[in-house]
Design a protein around this motif. Sequence first.
Motif, PDB file in Angstrom:
ATOM      1  N   ASP A 113     -81.737 -41.512 -35.175  1.00  0.00           N
ATOM      2  CA  ASP A 113     -81.021 -40.997 -36.356  1.00  0.00           C
ATOM      3  C   ASP A 113     -80.203 -42.085 -37.057  1.00  0.00           C
ATOM      4  N   LEU A 114     -80.229 -43.300 -36.504  1.00  0.00           N
ATOM      5  CA  LEU A 114     -79.531 -44.457 -37.072  1.00  0.00           C
ATOM      6  C   LEU A 114     -78.050 -44.161 -37.344  1.00  0.00           C
ATOM      7  N   SER A 115     -77.385 -43.628 -36.338  1.00  0.00           N
ATOM      8  CA  SER A 115     -75.938 -43.383 -36.418  1.00  0.00           C
ATOM      9  C   SER A 115     -75.298 -43.968 -35.160  1.00  0.00           C
ATOM     10  N   TRP A 116     -74.150 -44.630 -35.337  1.00  0.00           N
ATOM     11  CA  TRP A 116     -73.482 -45.226 -34.162  1.00  0.00           C
ATOM     12  C   TRP A 116     -71.974 -44.934 -34.207  1.00  0.00           C
ATOM     13  N   SER A 117     -71.632 -43.703 -34.593  1.00  0.00           N
ATOM     14  CA  SER A 117     -70.207 -43.330 -34.693  1.00  0.00           C
ATOM     15  C   SER A 117     -69.527 -43.298 -33.326  1.00  0.00           C
ATOM     16  N   ARG A 118     -70.266 -42.949 -32.271  1.00  0.00           N
ATOM     17  CA  ARG A 118     -69.656 -42.900 -30.927  1.00  0.00           C
ATOM     18  C   ARG A 118     -69.448 -44.300 -30.362  1.00  0.00           C
ATOM     19  N   GLU A 119     -70.463 -45.147 -30.529  1.00  0.00           N
ATOM     20  CA  GLU A 119     -70.427 -46.488 -29.920  1.00  0.00           C
ATOM     21  C   GLU A 119     -69.296 -47.361 -30.475  1.00  0.00           C
ATOM     22  N   ILE A 120     -69.019 -47.263 -31.791  1.00  0.00           N
ATOM     23  CA  ILE A 120     -68.048 -48.202 -32.384  1.00  0.00           C
ATOM     24  C   ILE A 120     -66.599 -47.894 -32.028  1.00  0.00           C
ATOM     25  N   VAL A 121     -66.340 -46.688 -31.476  1.00  0.00           N
ATOM     26  CA  VAL A 121     -64.951 -46.383 -31.086  1.00  0.00           C
ATOM     27  C   VAL A 121     -64.735 -46.570 -29.586  1.00  0.00           C
ATOM     28  N   ARG A 122     -65.795 -47.044 -28.894  1.00  0.00           N
ATOM     29  CA  ARG A 122     -65.671 -47.290 -27.446  1.00  0.00           C
ATOM     30  C   ARG A 122     -65.453 -48.756 -27.123  1.00  0.00           C
ATOM     31  N   ASP A 123     -65.909 -49.646 -28.024  1.00  0.00           N
ATOM     32  CA  ASP A 123     -65.821 -51.090 -27.775  1.00  0.00           C
ATOM     33  C   ASP A 123     -65.068 -51.796 -28.892  1.00  0.00           C
ATOM     34  N   PHE A 124     -64.594 -53.016 -28.577  1.00  0.00           N
ATOM     35  CA  PHE A 124     -63.827 -53.801 -29.549  1.00  0.00           C
ATOM     36  C   PHE A 124     -64.681 -54.123 -30.777  1.00  0.00           C
ATOM     37  N   SER A 125     -64.074 -54.002 -31.956  1.00  0.00           N
ATOM     38  CA  SER A 125     -64.705 -54.482 -33.190  1.00  0.00           C
ATOM     39  C   SER A 125     -64.791 -56.009 -33.124  1.00  0.00           C
ATOM     40  N   ILE A 126     -65.588 -56.623 -34.017  1.00  0.00           N
ATOM     41  CA  ILE A 126     -65.794 -58.078 -33.972  1.00  0.00           C
ATOM     42  C   ILE A 126     -64.472 -58.827 -34.067  1.00  0.00           C
ATOM     43  N   SER A 127     -63.640 -58.478 -35.046  1.00  0.00           N
ATOM     44  CA  SER A 127     -62.327 -59.153 -35.133  1.00  0.00           C
ATOM     45  C   SER A 127     -61.264 -58.182 -35.654  1.00  0.00           C
ATOM     46  N   PRO A 128     -60.580 -57.497 -34.708  1.00  0.00           N
ATOM     47  CA  PRO A 128     -59.508 -56.580 -35.113  1.00  0.00           C
ATOM     48  C   PRO A 128     -58.274 -57.368 -35.577  1.00  0.00           C
ATOM     49  N   ILE A 129     -57.631 -56.909 -36.638  1.00  0.00           N
ATOM     50  CA  ILE A 129     -56.416 -57.574 -37.152  1.00  0.00           C
ATOM     51  C   ILE A 129     -55.187 -56.823 -36.622  1.00  0.00           C
ATOM     52  N   PRO A 130     -54.277 -57.496 -35.904  1.00  0.00           N
ATOM     53  CA  PRO A 130     -53.075 -56.797 -35.408  1.00  0.00           C
ATOM     54  C   PRO A 130     -52.235 -56.286 -36.581  1.00  0.00           C
ATOM     55  N   LEU A 131     -51.794 -55.050 -36.472  1.00  0.00           N
ATOM     56  CA  LEU A 131     -51.004 -54.429 -37.549  1.00  0.00           C
ATOM     57  C   LEU A 131     -49.541 -54.413 -37.114  1.00  0.00           C
ATOM     58  N   ASN A 132     -48.790 -55.422 -37.569  1.00  0.00           N
ATOM     59  CA  ASN A 132     -47.406 -55.594 -37.114  1.00  0.00           C
ATOM     60  C   ASN A 132     -46.388 -54.987 -38.066  1.00  0.00           C
ATOM     61  N   ILE A 133     -46.544 -55.281 -39.367  1.00  0.00           N
ATOM     62  CA  ILE A 133     -45.545 -54.806 -40.345  1.00  0.00           C
ATOM     63  C   ILE A 133     -46.255 -53.931 -41.373  1.00  0.00           C
ATOM     64  N   TRP A 134     -46.024 -52.617 -41.290  1.00  0.00           N
ATOM     65  CA  TRP A 134     -46.652 -51.702 -42.228  1.00  0.00           C
ATOM     66  C   TRP A 134     -45.752 -50.496 -42.458  1.00  0.00           C
ATOM     67  N   ALA A 135     -46.022 -49.748 -43.491  1.00  0.00           N
ATOM     68  CA  ALA A 135     -45.144 -48.627 -43.848  1.00  0.00           C
ATOM     69  C   ALA A 135     -45.967 -47.390 -44.179  1.00  0.00           C
ATOM     70  N   VAL A 136     -45.425 -46.219 -43.798  1.00  0.00           N
ATOM     71  CA  VAL A 136     -46.059 -44.935 -44.113  1.00  0.00           C
ATOM     72  C   VAL A 136     -45.126 -44.156 -45.036  1.00  0.00           C
ATOM     73  N   PHE A 137     -45.643 -43.784 -46.210  1.00  0.00           N
ATOM     74  CA  PHE A 137     -44.854 -43.025 -47.197  1.00  0.00           C
ATOM     75  C   PHE A 137     -45.380 -41.592 -47.243  1.00  0.00           C
ATOM     76  N   TYR A 138     -44.454 -40.620 -47.180  1.00  0.00           N
ATOM     77  CA  TYR A 138     -44.887 -39.216 -47.176  1.00  0.00           C
ATOM     78  C   TYR A 138     -43.768 -38.325 -47.719  1.00  0.00           C
ATOM     79  N   PRO A 139     -44.108 -37.200 -48.372  1.00  0.00           N
ATOM     80  CA  PRO A 139     -43.077 -36.260 -48.814  1.00  0.00           C
ATOM     81  C   PRO A 139     -42.503 -35.508 -47.607  1.00  0.00           C
ATOM     82  N   ARG A 140     -41.303 -34.965 -47.757  1.00  0.00           N
ATOM     83  CA  ARG A 140     -40.580 -34.350 -46.637  1.00  0.00           C
ATOM     84  C   ARG A 140     -41.409 -33.301 -45.896  1.00  0.00           C
TER      85      ARG A 140
END
Length: 501
Positions: A113-140
């Motif tokens: 079926d040419l789908s690999w949604s399960r496989e890509i969340v089990r193993d490391f991506s080629i180059s993950p970028i560490p997310l150190n400084i980020w912000a989440v904006f949301y209404p109350r």
Amino acid sequence: HRPKERSKPGGKQLITGEVLLVPELSFMTGIPEKTKKDFRSLKELTMHINVSSHQHTHSIKQLLKNIISNPESLKELSRWGLEISSEIPLIKGRTLPLETICLQSSSFATGSDLSWSREIVRDFSISPIPLNIWAVFYPRRCADQAKQLFETFKKVAGPIGLRLEQPMFVELRDDRTESYVRSIHCQLTSEPNMQLVVCIMVGNRDDLYSAIKKLCCVKSPIPSQAINIRTISNPMKLKSIAQKILLQMNSKLGGELWTVNIPLKHLMVVGVDVHHDTSKKHQSVMGFVASVNSSLTRWYSRVTFQTPTEELISGFRVCLLAALQKYHEVNHNLPEKIVVYRDGVSDGQLKVVEQHEIPQLIKCFEIFPGYEPKLVFIVVQKRISTTLYSWCANNFETPPPGTILDHTITHKDWVDFYLMAHHIRQGCGFPTHYILLYNTANLTPDHLQRLTFKMCHLYWNWPGTIRVPAPCKYAHKLAFLSGQYLHSEPAIQLSDKLFFL
């Protein structure tokens, strides 16, 4: 009723005034925007539109039978010297071999079926970028969902190799556009090293989405992620949605998710698509995306706006030169082969592209002394009426992904082929038509078909194959964002990231 014609400078005729239509003779086509936004209505509608191959072929055969059994139809056909067969033609096609998907330290063969949604969340991506400084904006009123989303992010980030620090949670008093824009601007000013802005929104707010994207893509360039509260409101689906959002955020930050084996070395693959800007009448937006590394996991993107009087090629050349400079900056050499996938060209424009666009592209290589790369130029056509079926066990079925047809129904003047790259869950098989206009790279039709199929695996917003090569889809997303929401070119600082996903 036809409106009046008026002369324009240069002798061109310009039609002005209202076009009046007779209601009894007019029929609405397409799907209204309201229906598109209603998931349930759209699902019910597609059930009726996407009939199976068996149903579709039955309807066609019935139509052919009706035409042949009608004396009036036969009389009209004979006047033109035409005959219509009552059978659907059977032609021998081929199926390309399945590809291997490569992650950071593992690889796997794709399923049927040419789908690999399960496989890509089990193993490391080629180059993950560490997310150190980020912000989440949301209404109350979305505070609980925002906190819950981050908790889910923490659980699913480890397996894909993403290091995630605590974000700055910015609660807004209301969900007005000005509140979001002011708060984001304030945070970006106080924290210059911010990596990512996440906005949780209530409802389908085009005005709010446009304002956020204008701020984050043009005025204060930073990757941004807009999330509709409805998407994260179902606790049962929150884990899989959080995984998809994290992968998308990683792509926007410049991370690399997966790739396939590319045997060609020193290769640059380019995708080009054109979108027509809705706010500025008659203005077109060209999205340009080019690979800048050998594994085709780093992309350089540019946008150009042009009026009908301007040649598309002038913007095309500027983008290609910038991409070549970026490629040199990354690899310390220039590509030996350049493959261009050009979307948005009809049959009537093929000669124009062949006689004007391609020679101009070749001319721009002269800027680099002694540089003569091999060039391949392929036109990609999605909007075609050709339908392919698979004939198995005396029955019509949907063709498997990787189905190729390159004879009998192809052009007599061009080298072309039809490719079904995607898996179809319901409905008929609509292939994509590829027309080769130029090839000095000595790549055989089989090489080009294999390369094109490989490129359909590399769209990081979908863990499966898509209808067109990934750079074409990226170029479409970029042109659509710029033409529909930004109405201007994105900041150059974002050009080496897939910020438009």
